[in-house]
Write an enzyme that holds these catalytic residues in place. Structure first.
Site, PDB file in Angstrom:
ATOM      1  N   GLY A  86     -11.904  21.084   2.123  1.00  0.00           N
ATOM      2  CA  GLY A  86     -11.717  22.429   1.565  1.00  0.00           C
ATOM      3  C   GLY A  86     -12.791  23.408   2.021  1.00  0.00           C
ATOM      4  O   GLY A  86     -12.568  24.620   2.029  1.00  0.00           O
TER       5      GLY A  86
ATOM      6  N   GLU B  60     -11.606  24.545   5.323  1.00  0.00           N
ATOM      7  CA  GLU B  60     -10.428  25.382   5.043  1.00  0.00           C
ATOM      8  C   GLU B  60     -10.853  26.758   4.524  1.00  0.00           C
ATOM      9  O   GLU B  60     -10.248  27.771   4.853  1.00  0.00           O
ATOM     10  CB  GLU B  60      -9.509  24.672   4.044  1.00  0.00           C
ATOM     11  CG  GLU B  60      -8.849  23.442   4.670  1.00  0.00           C
ATOM     12  CD  GLU B  60      -8.048  22.632   3.667  1.00  0.00           C
ATOM     13  OE1 GLU B  60      -8.656  22.145   2.692  1.00  0.00           O
ATOM     14  OE2 GLU B  60      -6.832  22.491   3.847  1.00  0.00           O
TER      15      GLU B  60
ATOM     16  N   ALA C 150     -13.296  20.103  -1.359  1.00  0.00           N
ATOM     17  CA  ALA C 150     -12.836  20.214  -2.746  1.00  0.00           C
ATOM     18  C   ALA C 150     -13.585  19.154  -3.538  1.00  0.00           C
ATOM     19  O   ALA C 150     -14.013  18.134  -2.983  1.00  0.00           O
ATOM     20  CB  ALA C 150     -11.338  19.957  -2.802  1.00  0.00           C
TER      21      ALA C 150
ATOM     22  N   GLU D 198      -9.759  14.513   5.044  1.00  0.00           N
ATOM     23  CA  GLU D 198      -8.888  14.148   3.915  1.00  0.00           C
ATOM     24  C   GLU D 198      -8.156  12.826   4.103  1.00  0.00           C
ATOM     25  O   GLU D 198      -7.961  12.082   3.142  1.00  0.00           O
ATOM     26  CB  GLU D 198      -7.862  15.267   3.654  1.00  0.00           C
ATOM     27  CG  GLU D 198      -8.428  16.487   2.948  1.00  0.00           C
ATOM     28  CD  GLU D 198      -9.054  17.518   3.883  1.00  0.00           C
ATOM     29  OE1 GLU D 198      -9.287  17.204   5.072  1.00  0.00           O
ATOM     30  OE2 GLU D 198      -9.308  18.642   3.423  1.00  0.00           O
TER      31      GLU D 198
HETATM   32  N1  COA Z   1     -16.690  16.409  -4.009  1.00  0.00           N
HETATM   33  C1  COA Z   1     -17.484  16.034  -5.033  1.00  0.00           C
HETATM   34  N2  COA Z   1     -18.782  15.743  -4.873  1.00  0.00           N
HETATM   35  C2  COA Z   1     -19.292  15.821  -3.630  1.00  0.00           C
HETATM   36  C3  COA Z   1     -18.523  16.188  -2.521  1.00  0.00           C
HETATM   37  C4  COA Z   1     -17.159  16.480  -2.746  1.00  0.00           C
HETATM   38  N3  COA Z   1     -16.352  16.874  -1.769  1.00  0.00           N
HETATM   39  N4  COA Z   1     -19.302  16.159  -1.418  1.00  0.00           N
HETATM   40  C5  COA Z   1     -20.527  15.792  -1.835  1.00  0.00           C
HETATM   41  N5  COA Z   1     -20.529  15.590  -3.167  1.00  0.00           N
HETATM   42  C6  COA Z   1     -21.643  15.169  -4.025  1.00  0.00           C
HETATM   43  C7  COA Z   1     -21.939  13.691  -3.902  1.00  0.00           C
HETATM   44  O1  COA Z   1     -21.062  12.952  -4.716  1.00  0.00           O
HETATM   45  C8  COA Z   1     -23.373  13.646  -4.357  1.00  0.00           C
HETATM   46  O2  COA Z   1     -23.400  13.758  -5.766  1.00  0.00           O
HETATM   47  P1  COA Z   1     -24.347  12.770  -6.650  1.00  0.00           P
HETATM   48  O3  COA Z   1     -25.739  13.068  -6.171  1.00  0.00           O
HETATM   49  O4  COA Z   1     -24.102  13.196  -8.056  1.00  0.00           O
HETATM   50  O5  COA Z   1     -23.917  11.385  -6.319  1.00  0.00           O
HETATM   51  C9  COA Z   1     -23.948  14.938  -3.814  1.00  0.00           C
HETATM   52  O6  COA Z   1     -22.837  15.799  -3.582  1.00  0.00           O
HETATM   53  C10 COA Z   1     -24.707  14.779  -2.505  1.00  0.00           C
HETATM   54  O7  COA Z   1     -23.848  14.151  -1.584  1.00  0.00           O
HETATM   55  P2  COA Z   1     -24.221  12.810  -0.786  1.00  0.00           P
HETATM   56  O8  COA Z   1     -22.943  12.131  -0.398  1.00  0.00           O
HETATM   57  O9  COA Z   1     -25.208  11.998  -1.549  1.00  0.00           O
HETATM   58  O10 COA Z   1     -24.945  13.438   0.490  1.00  0.00           O
HETATM   59  P3  COA Z   1     -25.062  12.771   1.946  1.00  0.00           P
HETATM   60  O11 COA Z   1     -26.034  13.607   2.676  1.00  0.00           O
HETATM   61  O12 COA Z   1     -25.309  11.312   1.839  1.00  0.00           O
HETATM   62  O13 COA Z   1     -23.596  12.941   2.604  1.00  0.00           O
HETATM   63  C11 COA Z   1     -21.577  14.144   3.147  1.00  0.00           C
HETATM   64  C12 COA Z   1     -23.090  14.213   2.889  1.00  0.00           C
HETATM   65  C13 COA Z   1     -21.053  15.561   3.272  1.00  0.00           C
HETATM   66  C14 COA Z   1     -21.303  13.376   4.453  1.00  0.00           C
HETATM   67  C15 COA Z   1     -20.894  13.407   1.958  1.00  0.00           C
HETATM   68  O14 COA Z   1     -21.327  14.025   0.757  1.00  0.00           O
HETATM   69  C16 COA Z   1     -19.389  13.455   1.985  1.00  0.00           C
HETATM   70  O15 COA Z   1     -18.778  12.742   2.757  1.00  0.00           O
HETATM   71  N6  COA Z   1     -18.766  14.277   1.115  1.00  0.00           N
HETATM   72  C17 COA Z   1     -17.337  14.325   0.961  1.00  0.00           C
HETATM   73  C18 COA Z   1     -16.724  15.091   2.107  1.00  0.00           C
HETATM   74  C19 COA Z   1     -15.214  15.101   1.971  1.00  0.00           C
HETATM   75  O16 COA Z   1     -14.551  14.090   2.064  1.00  0.00           O
HETATM   76  N7  COA Z   1     -14.666  16.299   1.757  1.00  0.00           N
HETATM   77  C20 COA Z   1     -13.254  16.495   1.662  1.00  0.00           C
HETATM   78  C21 COA Z   1     -12.821  16.488   0.259  1.00  0.00           C
HETATM   79  S1  COA Z   1     -11.077  16.734   0.139  1.00  0.00           S
END
Ligand code: COA
Length: 260
Positions: free
Chosen positions: A112, A115, A66, A135
């Protein structure tokens, strides 16, 4: 219909819906959830659509969760509403759709995103896919059905561990857990899913819809799945597909199902 956050393409009985926010790793904001609902509704209403494949754009993420930026200032009431509306219009909606929905998990499926994949009728992953429900690392829990569907798919102990550690599993472990049905090379994922969709399309779409509702009944509170199966089985006898399927068998020819 034109969309800002998704792509929906139809070809030969299959609609491929792609979450298309690669710069945000296809994170699900509200508008994406609404667009997915609309695209799924359109596909469901179109009798030519026999199978839906759901995937993410780019080669890095299916859906990375999400959109955290949208709910970071929510209170208790808005948090509950977020989960309730999302479950209703997208996650439960997919699970109960009469048209088969396959998740093509082409990278990160987190929160999400996992999910969403779990709400689909089954999942195929590319070998770079990583799955998890992180989460609790954000101080929240899965709210789009993850606490219910993950234990259904992988068992309670594995679900507890995945949720409590907020860790990720790779595609092969997901296969081993039964979370995905197949793991293929990333560049083969789309064709592999289309191949399975084509096998599904040879069969009666109305019988498949009845089977989806009977299988889902196994997981619904207060519903007797065996009774649901009896009802769904009976329903099939009133369809043109049943007449065609049984007649074709007896005439030793391939069935040509009208889908009615
Ligand atoms: N919500 C909002 N933005 C998200 C996102 C999320 N769930 N997951 C990734 N993004 C965005 C990042 O903020 C980043 O945006 P920016 O370039 O404007 O800063 C972009 O997507 C790329 O992500 P980034 O974190 O730089 O890539 P990465 O390769 O370093 O890491 C992940 C990849 C998936 C490990 C990391 O993005 C992450 O942990 N995301 C969140 C996962 C999460 O907790 N999901 C559950 C949400 S309830």
């Amino acid at each position: 219909m034109s969309y800002q956050n998704i792509l929906s393409e139809y070809s030969n009985g299959i609609t491929i819906i792609t979450v298309n926010r690669p710069e945000k790793l296809n994170a699900l904001n509200k508008s994406t959830i609404n667009e997915l609902h609309n695209a799924l509704t359109k596909a469901k209403q179109d009798k030519d659509v026999k199978v839906i494949i759901l995937t993410g754009s780019g080669n890095k993420a299916f859906v990375a969760g999400a959109d955290i930026s949208e709910f970071s200032d929510y209170d208790v009431k808005r948090g509950a509403e977020l989960a309730q509306v999302g479950q209703k219009i997208l996650f439960d909606y997919i699970e109960n759709l009469g048209t088969p929905v396959i998740a093509a998990v082409n990278g990160f499926a987190l929160g999400g995103g996992l999910e969403l994949a779990m709400a689909c009728h089954f999942r195929i992953a590319s070998n770079n896919a990583k799955m998890g429900l992180p989460e609790v690392s954000l101080g929240v829990i899965p709210g789009y059905g993850g606490t219910q569907r993950l234990p259904q798919l992988v068992g309670k102990g594995r679900a507890m561990e995945m949720v409590m550690t907020a860790g990720m599993i790779d595609a092969n472990q997901a296969l081993n857990y039964g979370l995905v049905n197949h793991v293929v090379e990333q560049d083969e994922l789309a064709n592999f899913c289309i191949g399975i969709a084509q096998k599904i399309m040879r069969n009666s779409s109305v019988a498949i819809s009845q089977a989806i509702s009977a299988i889902n009944a196994n997981f619904k509170d207060g519903v007797n799945g065996y009774e649901k199966e009896i009802e769904a089985f009976g329903n099939c006898f009133g369809t043109e597909d049943f007449k065609e399927g049984t007649t074709a068998f007896l005439e030793k020819r391939k069935a040509n199902f009208p889908g009615k």
